[in-house]
Design an enzyme around this catalytic site. Structure first.
Site, PDB file in Angstrom:
ATOM      1  N   GLU A   1      -6.720  -8.005  -1.431  1.00  0.00           N
ATOM      2  CA  GLU A   1      -6.178  -9.284  -1.369  1.00  0.00           C
ATOM      3  C   GLU A   1      -6.603 -10.536  -1.226  1.00  0.00           C
ATOM      4  O   GLU A   1      -7.416 -10.745  -0.543  1.00  0.00           O
ATOM      5  CB  GLU A   1      -4.757  -8.797  -0.689  1.00  0.00           C
TER       6      GLU A   1
ATOM      7  N   LYS B   1       2.413 -11.211  -6.709  1.00  0.00           N
ATOM      8  CA  LYS B   1       3.059  -9.949  -5.904  1.00  0.00           C
ATOM      9  C   LYS B   1       4.558 -10.265  -5.728  1.00  0.00           C
ATOM     10  O   LYS B   1       5.582 -11.636  -5.602  1.00  0.00           O
ATOM     11  CB  LYS B   1       2.550 -10.562  -4.627  1.00  0.00           C
TER      12      LYS B   1
ATOM     13  N   CYS C   1      -1.245  -5.033  -1.400  1.00  0.00           N
ATOM     14  CA  CYS C   1      -1.132  -4.716   0.594  1.00  0.00           C
ATOM     15  C   CYS C   1       0.156  -3.918   0.481  1.00  0.00           C
ATOM     16  O   CYS C   1       0.493  -2.699  -0.223  1.00  0.00           O
ATOM     17  CB  CYS C   1      -1.268  -5.717   0.807  1.00  0.00           C
TER      18      CYS C   1
END
Length: 536
Positions: free
Chosen positions: A283, A353, A407
Site C-alpha cells: 500500500e 480504494k 489494507c
C-alpha cells in the site's frame, strides 16, 4: 474515606468476578494466543447473569466488564497506534485505549442485558436464556459498528483448526455463531450436571458435532486441492519507517529515497528470481502519482529509469489524482492500486480504494457536513472509489483477474464477495501495518485478511510494507510468511483455478442470520407458552 472506597472496589470486583474471568478467557483465546478457552470463554459471564433473576443493571455492567477486559487484552495496540500514527502523548494514547475498551464492543453487554430482559418478560428458563444471549450476541456482532471487525471464527484459522474450512459455506461470522452456541450448549450441560447426572447423551452429541466440524472440515478442503493454472509472484517488503512515510505524504523529501529503495529491491529480486511473472509492492509503496498523464513527474521517471531491462508486470500501491476535481482539494487524491509494466504504462485502469479508514483517510460525517473539514483540517480526506473491481492482467495468452483490496478492505467480507462476483481469479491485498509496531495487530490483521481466501475460495496474495507478507491458496494452505520489520522479498507460486465456482457464502452471504433469528423467536415463544401453561 479511602478505606470505604477500597472496600467498595473490592465488593464490586467480587460481584463482577465471573464477568472479569470471561473477559480474560476471551482475550487470551484470541490471536495471537492459542484458542485454549474457545468453547467455554463466555460461560462464566452467562451463568452469572442468569442466576436468581439478577437486576438488569448488573447484567449490563457484567457484560461491560467482560468486553472492557477482552478489549484491553486483544486490542492493547490501540495505544501504540494512537501514539505512533496520531502523534499523541502516551498519556493521551492510553486514554484513547481506555475509551476504545469502554465503548467499542458494547454489543456484548447489549446481548446480555437483552437476554436477561427476555428471561423476565417471557419467563424463560435459565438454559433458554443462555441460548438467547448466544443468539443475540451472534446477531449483534454482525451489525455493530466497530473499527476492527473481529469475531471468534478467526481463531480457528489462526490455530489451523480445520473447522475453518467451512467458512466457504457460512463465513467466519457463521463459525463465530457456532462457537457461541457451543459455549451455550456446554453451559447447559454444566447446569444440567448440577441438577442431574444424566447428561452423557448431551456430551456425546456435542462431541459428534465438534468432530464433524473439525474432521469434516479436513475432508471438505479436498475439493479445493485441484488447480489448473499458476503464475509466480514476488512480494517486495521494503520496511519503510513511519517518519519516511509521513515525510513522503507531506512532500518533504523522502519520496526519492523510498522510490529508489523499492526499485533497487525489485531489481535485486529480479536477479534472484528471474522467472517471476508479477512483482507486488504494498500500500502506497510508490510515494507519488502513477496516473498515465503524470508519468513525466520526477519520481515516476526515477521508477521507469531504475527498472530498465526488467520486462515484468508490477502491481503497486500508489496515489491517483482525479482529472476532474480541483487538484488542490483533498478529495482529488485517492489511495490506489496500479497494474503497470516496467516503463510505467498502465496495463489496466487503477483500482481506487473504496472502504476508507475513519480519521486516517476520511473524517466521519464530513460528506454531509463539509464544515467539519474546515474545523479539523489536519485529518486526511481522500477520495472514495466506487466499489470492488478486478484488474485484468494479460499473461501467457490469457486474462487473469486480480481482485485488489487495499489494507482495511481485506477485513470486509462483503467487499471480497464482490470481488469474487467480479470473477476475480486471485485476491491481492496491499497493506501498511507499520503503525502497529511489534504488537499482536500484524498477526491478527494477517489472519483476518487471509480468511477472505477461504470464504471466496480464491488464493490471496498479501503484500505489506513491514510484514506480515504471504500467500494463501484457495484450499487454505498457507505459504511462507515474511519476518516483521525487516527488508525482505520472497517468490511464491500462486496456484488457482480458472473460472472457479462461486461458493455458497459468496452467493448467499450471511444467510444463517435468518436461522439464528428464527431460533431466537422459537425460544422466546416456547418460554412464553410454557409460562402461560403453568399459570393457575
Amino acid at each position: 474515606m479511602m478505606k470505604k472506597a477500597v472496600q467498595l472496589f473490592k465488593h464490586k470486583a467480587f460481584d463482577l468476578r465471573w464477568a472479569l474471568l470471561s473477559g480474560i478467557l476471551v482475550g487470551t483465546s484470541y490471536i495471537p494466543f492459542p484458542p485454549w478457552a474457545l468453547l467455554f470463554c463466555y460461560i462464566p459471564l452467562w451463568i452469572s447473569v442468569t442466576a436468581d433473576n439478577s437486576p438488569l443493571k448488573k447484567a449490563f455492567w457484567s457484560g461491560w466488564t467482560t468486553q472492557f477486559v477482552l478489549s484491553a487484552i486483544g486490542f492493547h495496540w490501540i495505544a501504540y497506534t494512537a501514539h505512533e500514527f496520531g502523534a499523541m502523548p502516551w498519556i493521551i494514547s492510553i486514554l484513547a485505549l481506555l475509551l476504545f475498551c469502554a465503548f467499542m464492543h458494547l454489543y456484548i453487554p447489549a446481548a446480555v442485558t437483552a437476554g436477561a430482559w427476555l428471561q423476565r418478560k417471557f419467563k424463560l428458563s435459565r438454559i433458554q436464556t443462555i441460548f438467547s444471549i448466544a443468539l443475540l450476541h451472534a446477531l449483534l456482532e454482525r451489525i455493530w459498528p466497530v473499527i476492527f471487525d473481529w469475531n471468534l471464527g478467526y481463531t480457528l484459522l489462526g490455530a489451523h483448526i480445520p473447522a475453518y474450512q467451512w467458512a466457504d459455506v457460512i463465513g467466519f461470522a457463521g463459525l463465530s455463531a457456532v462457537i457461541l452456541l457451543c459455549n451455550a450448549w456446554i453451559a447447559a450441560i454444566w447446569l444440567g450436571f448440577r441438577e442431574s447426572s444424566k447428561n452423557f447423551v448431551q456430551i456425546a452429541i456435542l462431541s459428534v458435532v465438534l468432530v464433524f466440524f473439525v474432521v469434516g472440515g479436513h475432508f471438505h478442503k479436498t475439493r479445493w486441492d485441484q488447480f489448473d493454472q499458476e503464475f509466480k509472484t514476488t512480494i517486495i517488503q521494503a520496511n519503510i519507517g513511519n517518519s519516511e512515510k509521513i515525510q513522503a505524504e507531506q512532500g518533504r523529501g523522502a519520496q526519492e529515497f523510498i522510490t529508489r529503495k523499492f526499485t533497487s529491491m525489485t531489481m535485486d529480486a529480479f536477479a534472484k528470481f528471474p522467472d517471476t511473472d508479477l512483482f507486488i509492492w504494498p500500500e502506497t509503496a510508490f510515494p507519488d502519482y502513477l496516473d498515465q498523464r503524470l508519468l513525466n513527474r520526477k519520481h515516476t521517471q526515477i521508477l521507469i529509469n531504475s527498472l530498465t531491462g526488467m520486462d515484468k508486470a508490477i502491481m503497486a500501491g500508489a496515489y491517483s489524482r482525479s482529472p476532474v476535481l480541483d487538484p488542490h482539494r483533498d478529495e482529488a487524491t485517492f489511495n490506489a492500486l496500479f497494474l503497470i509494466d516496467s516503463k510505467g504504462n498502465s496495463l489496466d485502469a487503477p483500482y481506487l480504494k473504496t472502504n476508507l479508514l475513519a480519521f486516517g483517510e476520511y473524517l466521519p460525517f464530513s460528506e454531509k457536513f463539509p464544515v467539519l473539514l474546515k474545523w479539523l483540517p489536519f485529518v486526511s480526506n481522500f477520495g472514495r472509489g466506487t466499489g470492488p473491481r478486478a484488474l485484468s492482467w494479460n499473461h501467457g495468452g490469457q486474462s487473469i483477474k486480480l481482485g485488489g483490496q487495499i489494507c482495511y478492505e481485506g477485513l470486509d467480507a462483503h467487499f471480497s464477495r464482490g470481488l469474487a462476483e467480479e470473477n476475480s481469479d486471485v485476491l491481492v491485498n496491499v497493506t501498511n501495518d507499520s503503525w502497529f509496531g511489534r504488537t499482536s495487530e500484524p498477526l491478527q490483521h494477517m489472519y483476518m485478511t487471509l480468511a477472505r481466501a477461504i470464504e471466496t475460495r480464491r488464493p490471496l496474495i498479501r503484500s505489506t510494507n513491514t510484514g506480515i507478507s504471504t500467500v494463501i491458496w484457495a484450499n487454505g494452505d498457507l505459504q511462507q510468511t515474511s519476518p516483521l520489520h525487516e527488508e525482505w522479498s520472497g517468490e511464491f507460486t500462486v496456484k488457482y483455478r480458472k473460472n472457479a465456482p462461486i461458493t455458497p457464502y459468496v452467493k448467499w452471504g450471511h444467510f444463517d442470520w435468518i436461522v439464528l433469528l428464527i431460533a431466537l423467536f422459537g425460544i422466546v415463544l416456547t418460554g412464553a407458552l410454557n409460562a402461560r401453561s403453568r399459570r393457575p
